[in-house]
Design a protein around this motif. Structure first.
Motif, short mmCIF file in Angstrom:
data_model
loop_
_atom_site.label_atom_id
_atom_site.label_comp_id
_atom_site.label_asym_id
_atom_site.label_seq_id
_atom_site.Cartn_x
_atom_site.Cartn_y
_atom_site.Cartn_z
N GLU A 50 0.85 -1.01 -0.12
CA GLU A 50 -0.21 0.02 0.08
C GLU A 50 1.00 1.16 -0.08
O GLU A 50 1.97 1.23 0.46
CB GLU A 50 -0.80 -0.04 1.11
CG GLU A 50 -1.87 -1.20 1.14
CD GLU A 50 -2.75 -1.22 2.69
OE1 GLU A 50 -2.47 -0.40 3.53
OE2 GLU A 50 -3.64 -1.88 2.58
N VAL A 64 -7.62 -8.56 -6.56
CA VAL A 64 -7.66 -9.27 -5.20
C VAL A 64 -6.93 -8.32 -4.41
O VAL A 64 -5.90 -7.94 -4.49
CB VAL A 64 -7.36 -10.61 -5.25
CG1 VAL A 64 -5.82 -10.68 -5.69
CG2 VAL A 64 -7.39 -11.25 -4.24
N GLY A 65 -7.76 -8.41 -3.42
CA GLY A 65 -7.22 -7.56 -1.94
C GLY A 65 -6.98 -8.39 -0.97
O GLY A 65 -7.67 -9.16 -0.42
N GLY A 67 -6.75 -7.79 2.40
CA GLY A 67 -7.65 -7.56 3.55
C GLY A 67 -9.06 -8.13 3.25
O GLY A 67 -9.75 -8.77 4.35
N ASP A 68 -9.46 -8.14 2.00
CA ASP A 68 -10.89 -8.97 1.47
C ASP A 68 -10.78 -10.16 1.71
O ASP A 68 -11.61 -10.90 2.21
CB ASP A 68 -11.22 -8.51 0.36
CG ASP A 68 -11.63 -6.96 -0.03
OD1 ASP A 68 -11.92 -6.27 1.07
OD2 ASP A 68 -11.38 -6.48 -0.99
N VAL A 69 -9.57 -10.80 1.40
CA VAL A 69 -9.48 -12.31 1.52
C VAL A 69 -9.39 -12.66 2.84
O VAL A 69 -9.96 -13.67 3.20
CB VAL A 69 -8.14 -12.43 0.70
CG1 VAL A 69 -7.65 -14.00 0.99
CG2 VAL A 69 -8.23 -12.56 -0.70
N ASP A 71 -10.55 -11.08 5.39
CA ASP A 71 -11.84 -11.11 6.31
C ASP A 71 -12.71 -12.05 5.64
O ASP A 71 -13.45 -12.88 6.60
CB ASP A 71 -12.55 -9.80 5.83
CG ASP A 71 -11.55 -8.59 6.58
OD1 ASP A 71 -10.82 -8.71 7.67
OD2 ASP A 71 -11.75 -7.56 6.33
N ALA A 72 -12.77 -12.45 4.58
CA ALA A 72 -13.68 -13.30 4.02
C ALA A 72 -13.46 -14.96 4.38
O ALA A 72 -14.28 -15.64 4.72
CB ALA A 72 -13.89 -13.14 2.41
N ARG A 74 -11.33 -15.80 6.70
CA ARG A 74 -10.52 -15.96 7.81
C ARG A 74 -9.05 -16.32 7.93
O ARG A 74 -8.61 -17.35 8.56
CB ARG A 74 -11.42 -16.71 8.94
CG ARG A 74 -12.82 -15.91 9.08
CD ARG A 74 -13.82 -16.99 9.97
NE ARG A 74 -15.02 -16.40 10.34
CZ ARG A 74 -16.04 -16.87 11.02
NH1 ARG A 74 -15.67 -18.20 11.78
NH2 ARG A 74 -17.11 -16.30 11.49
N GLY A 80 -3.26 -15.48 3.60
CA GLY A 80 -3.95 -14.63 2.54
C GLY A 80 -3.25 -14.38 1.44
O GLY A 80 -3.63 -14.45 0.39
N CYS A 84 -4.10 -15.06 -2.55
CA CYS A 84 -4.01 -14.02 -3.64
C CYS A 84 -3.29 -14.55 -4.76
O CYS A 84 -3.58 -14.21 -5.89
CB CYS A 84 -3.41 -12.84 -2.96
SG CYS A 84 -4.66 -12.04 -1.81
N TYR A 87 -4.94 -16.98 -6.69
CA TYR A 87 -6.12 -16.47 -7.40
C TYR A 87 -5.67 -15.91 -8.58
O TYR A 87 -6.44 -15.91 -9.59
CB TYR A 87 -6.86 -15.39 -6.51
CG TYR A 87 -8.13 -14.82 -7.05
CD1 TYR A 87 -9.49 -15.36 -6.87
CD2 TYR A 87 -8.30 -13.57 -7.80
CE1 TYR A 87 -10.68 -15.05 -7.41
CE2 TYR A 87 -9.47 -12.97 -8.05
CZ TYR A 87 -10.40 -13.70 -8.03
OH TYR A 87 -11.87 -13.34 -8.45
#
Length: 310
Positions: A50, A64-65, A67-69, A71-72, A74, A80, A84, A87
């Motif tokens: 970032e 793909v982010g 943080g989103d991975v 959270d979604a 866990r 993560g 990513c 993905y």
């Protein structure tokens, strides 16, 4: 056809552990390349990166982010990042659609710092392999913090990691000791810098480790690790100070040699002008023709002197 867009592209895959200076390297190298006249496209493949300091042509965060991975699914940051990259591997058509309009540019890929991705996980290697099918010739530039040289145990560990990375990534490879401008702050080196860059006789490191009561019990293990590194005889390093133009030039020459990039006359002139400005007006690179003329002139003088003596 004359004027046709180039089909083969060149670039660097910048890898290394967290904090080794990959993003700073991409910033400094991109500025150096632009000063030489190359069109540069920096591609961020690290979803955890970032506040990028450089102008980013392609950002994996759009796909793909992290943080989103996390959270979604866990997952922690390590799991993560691996997800990513998997993905991205499954959606390489997105990456190719982003890269195709940039044909003719020199690519710098800022890769994640997750060590597993470069030592045994297959996603990043698969991505690099697919890029080769797109006629994109990459050199893996592996950065290692130079402060590891001050600790024999850590340096042996770095050598093992570098060797594993070279064997796993399967790209032309250049290892760098980064942050050389700070090495004096880390402590005194046990040997000259050449010892670490050329990875000379590692038995001397074993003697240093034997003086430590903790490592004395693991001498046989360390001997086997050193033997493995020396048997492959693949690992060596180039020292890098990203703020020093001569240092960056040496790295670029090694990278260009590794991936087969050939630069033109205009870039050579830009390089001469840049290096002259860096070290003073008296500094000047001698061209091949100039060296030949100097050699012939000195040869003629030698012949004249021998003739007069006869």
């Amino acid at each position: 056809m004359a004027g046709a867009a180039p089909t083969t592209a060149f670039g660097q895959a910048v890898i290394g552990p967290p904090g080794s200076g990959k993003t700073t390297y991409c910033l400094g190298m991109s500025e150096f390349l632009r000063a030489l006249g190359r069109r540069v496209a920096v591609v961020n493949l690290d979803p955890a990166n970032e506040g990028l300091p450089y102008e980013c042509a392609v950002d994996v965060g759009e796909l793909v982010g992290l943080g989103d991975v996390m959270d979604a699914l866990r997952l922690g940051p390590n799991g993560g990042l691996l997800y990513c990259m998997e993905y991205l591997e499954a959606n390489l058509d997105w990456l190719r659609a982003k890269l195709d309009p940039l044909r003719g540019h020199y690519f710098l890929f800022d890769c994640p710092g997750q060590v597993e991705l470069c030592t045994h996980h297959g996603a990043l290697r698969s991505i690099f392999s697919q890029m080769a099918h797109w006629d994109l010739r990459l050199t893996a530039v592996h950065l290692v913090d130079s402060h590891y040289c001050t600790d024999p145990a850590k340096f042996i560990s770095v050598l093992c990691t570098s060797l594993a990375t070279m064997l796993h990534v399967e790209l032309p490879h250049v290892n760098l000791l980064s942050k050389m401008d700070l090495i004096e702050h880390y402590g005194k080196l046990a040997f000259n810098l050449d010892y670490y860059t050329e990875v000379l006789d590692l038995s001397y490191l074993l003697d240093h480790l034997a003086s430590d009561p903790f490592f004395r019990h693991y001498r046989q293990l360390n001997e086997k690790l050193v033997q493995l590194i020396e048997d492959y005889s693949l690992v060596s390093f180039i020292p890098l100070n990203i703020q020093d133009k001569e240092s960056v030039q040496r790295v670029l020459q090694a990278v260009d040699k590794a991936n087969g990039y050939c630069f033109g006359v205009q870039e050579q002139r830009s390089l001469e002008a840049m290096m002259s400005a860096a070290v003073g007006a008296d500094f000047h690179f001698s061209s091949t023709l100039g060296l030949q003329e100097k050699y012939l002139a000195s040869s003629d003088q030698s012949v004249e002197q021998e003739t007069m003596q006869l």
